[in-house]
Scaffold this motif. Structure first.
Motif, PDB file in Angstrom:
ATOM      1  N   ALA A 138      19.505 116.551  38.755  1.00  0.00           N
ATOM      2  CA  ALA A 138      19.152 115.743  37.552  1.00  0.00           C
ATOM      3  C   ALA A 138      20.756 114.903  37.230  1.00  0.00           C
ATOM      4  N   VAL A 139      21.894 114.876  38.417  1.00  0.00           N
ATOM      5  CA  VAL A 139      22.680 113.446  38.657  1.00  0.00           C
ATOM      6  C   VAL A 139      22.321 112.318  39.110  1.00  0.00           C
ATOM      7  N   HIS A 140      21.311 113.027  40.096  1.00  0.00           N
ATOM      8  CA  HIS A 140      20.377 112.077  41.179  1.00  0.00           C
ATOM      9  C   HIS A 140      19.825 110.750  40.619  1.00  0.00           C
ATOM     10  N   GLY A 141      19.106 111.649  39.556  1.00  0.00           N
ATOM     11  CA  GLY A 141      17.657 110.640  38.965  1.00  0.00           C
ATOM     12  C   GLY A 141      18.997 110.016  37.563  1.00  0.00           C
ATOM     13  N   GLY A 142      19.674 110.490  37.362  1.00  0.00           N
ATOM     14  CA  GLY A 142      20.718 109.824  35.788  1.00  0.00           C
ATOM     15  C   GLY A 142      21.095 108.260  36.725  1.00  0.00           C
ATOM     16  N   LEU A 143      21.606 108.471  37.904  1.00  0.00           N
ATOM     17  CA  LEU A 143      22.142 107.163  38.865  1.00  0.00           C
ATOM     18  C   LEU A 143      21.280 106.487  39.412  1.00  0.00           C
ATOM     19  N   ARG A 144      20.086 106.785  39.834  1.00  0.00           N
ATOM     20  CA  ARG A 144      19.161 105.841  40.205  1.00  0.00           C
ATOM     21  C   ARG A 144      18.658 104.980  39.179  1.00  0.00           C
ATOM     22  N   ALA A 145      18.915 105.928  37.852  1.00  0.00           N
ATOM     23  CA  ALA A 145      18.170 105.239  36.630  1.00  0.00           C
ATOM     24  C   ALA A 145      19.170 103.913  35.780  1.00  0.00           C
ATOM     25  N   ARG A 146      20.156 103.904  36.848  1.00  0.00           N
ATOM     26  CA  ARG A 146      21.374 103.505  36.268  1.00  0.00           C
ATOM     27  C   ARG A 146      21.573 102.095  36.521  1.00  0.00           C
ATOM     28  N   LEU A 147      21.149 102.030  37.981  1.00  0.00           N
ATOM     29  CA  LEU A 147      20.990 101.053  38.769  1.00  0.00           C
ATOM     30  C   LEU A 147      19.790  99.927  38.590  1.00  0.00           C
ATOM     31  N   VAL A 148      18.641 100.827  37.628  1.00  0.00           N
ATOM     32  CA  VAL A 148      18.253  99.539  36.953  1.00  0.00           C
ATOM     33  C   VAL A 148      18.141  99.541  35.514  1.00  0.00           C
ATOM     34  N   ASN A 149      18.975  99.439  35.291  1.00  0.00           N
ATOM     35  CA  ASN A 149      20.127  99.540  33.803  1.00  0.00           C
ATOM     36  C   ASN A 149      18.755 100.335  32.470  1.00  0.00           C
ATOM     37  N   ALA A 150      18.458 101.369  33.142  1.00  0.00           N
ATOM     38  CA  ALA A 150      17.668 102.943  32.404  1.00  0.00           C
ATOM     39  C   ALA A 150      18.538 103.572  31.989  1.00  0.00           C
ATOM     40  N   LEU A 151      17.900 104.567  31.696  1.00  0.00           N
ATOM     41  CA  LEU A 151      18.558 106.044  31.118  1.00  0.00           C
ATOM     42  C   LEU A 151      17.047 106.746  31.547  1.00  0.00           C
ATOM     43  N   ALA A 152      17.795 108.330  32.240  1.00  0.00           N
ATOM     44  CA  ALA A 152      16.778 109.002  32.643  1.00  0.00           C
ATOM     45  C   ALA A 152      16.699 109.838  31.690  1.00  0.00           C
ATOM     46  N   PRO A 153      14.741 110.190  31.913  1.00  0.00           N
ATOM     47  CA  PRO A 153      14.652 110.603  30.739  1.00  0.00           C
ATOM     48  C   PRO A 153      15.178 112.233  31.038  1.00  0.00           C
ATOM     49  N   PRO A 154      14.980 113.159  29.686  1.00  0.00           N
ATOM     50  CA  PRO A 154      14.875 114.296  29.796  1.00  0.00           C
ATOM     51  C   PRO A 154      14.271 114.980  30.938  1.00  0.00           C
TER      52      PRO A 154
END
Length: 135
Positions: free
Chosen positions: A66-82
């Motif tokens: 989940a943290v990895h998904g959040g970090l990857r989303a942040r790279l494209v200025n997005a939030l990972a959906p729950p």
């Protein structure tokens, strides 16, 4: 660059003591390595009768994902959906190899150096002192 627990909490929906990871040591597009000591915390919410089950290791893994998904989303200025952990497949718990080496002592009174490993990876080590119990 290490990522601390406060920042981890901004990336995943787990809050309070359910946020099981303490820091991110390394990550890239394909993988993440996290560090934690929460398995030692007596207040860990996964504990039952004062203990964690070996199966809880998979919750730690899911939180790292989940943290990895959040970090990857942040790279494209997005939030990972729950998301929710929907399945656990091909789960295996490695057998433990437990070794004790007597350093010194005779009979019951002695000192041992102990090593616990799984798949040739050291999990724990330390010295134990054994003394005769009065009956």
């Amino acid at each position: 660059m290490r990522i601390n627990k406060a920042e981890i909490r901004t990336l995943i929906p787990h809050s309070g003591l359910m946020c099981l990871l303490d820091e991110v040591a390394q990550w890239d597009d394909q993988s993440i390595t996290c560090i934690t000591n929460t398995h030692r915390d007596r207040a860990n919410p996964l504990r039952r009768d004062g203990q964690l089950s070996a199966l809880h290791a998979f919750e730690y893994g899911a939180q790292a994902a989940a943290v990895h998904g959040g970090l990857r989303a942040r790279l494209v200025n997005a939030l990972a959906p729950p998301g929710y952990l929907a399945a656990l497949r091909d789960a295996r718990l490695s057998p433990l190899q437990v070794r004790a080496l007597r350093l010194f002592g005779d009979g019951v009174n002695c000192v041992y150096e102990c090593h616990v490993s799984a798949a040739d990876r050291l999990l724990a080590e330390g010295r134990v002192t054994i003394v005769q119990r009065d009956v």
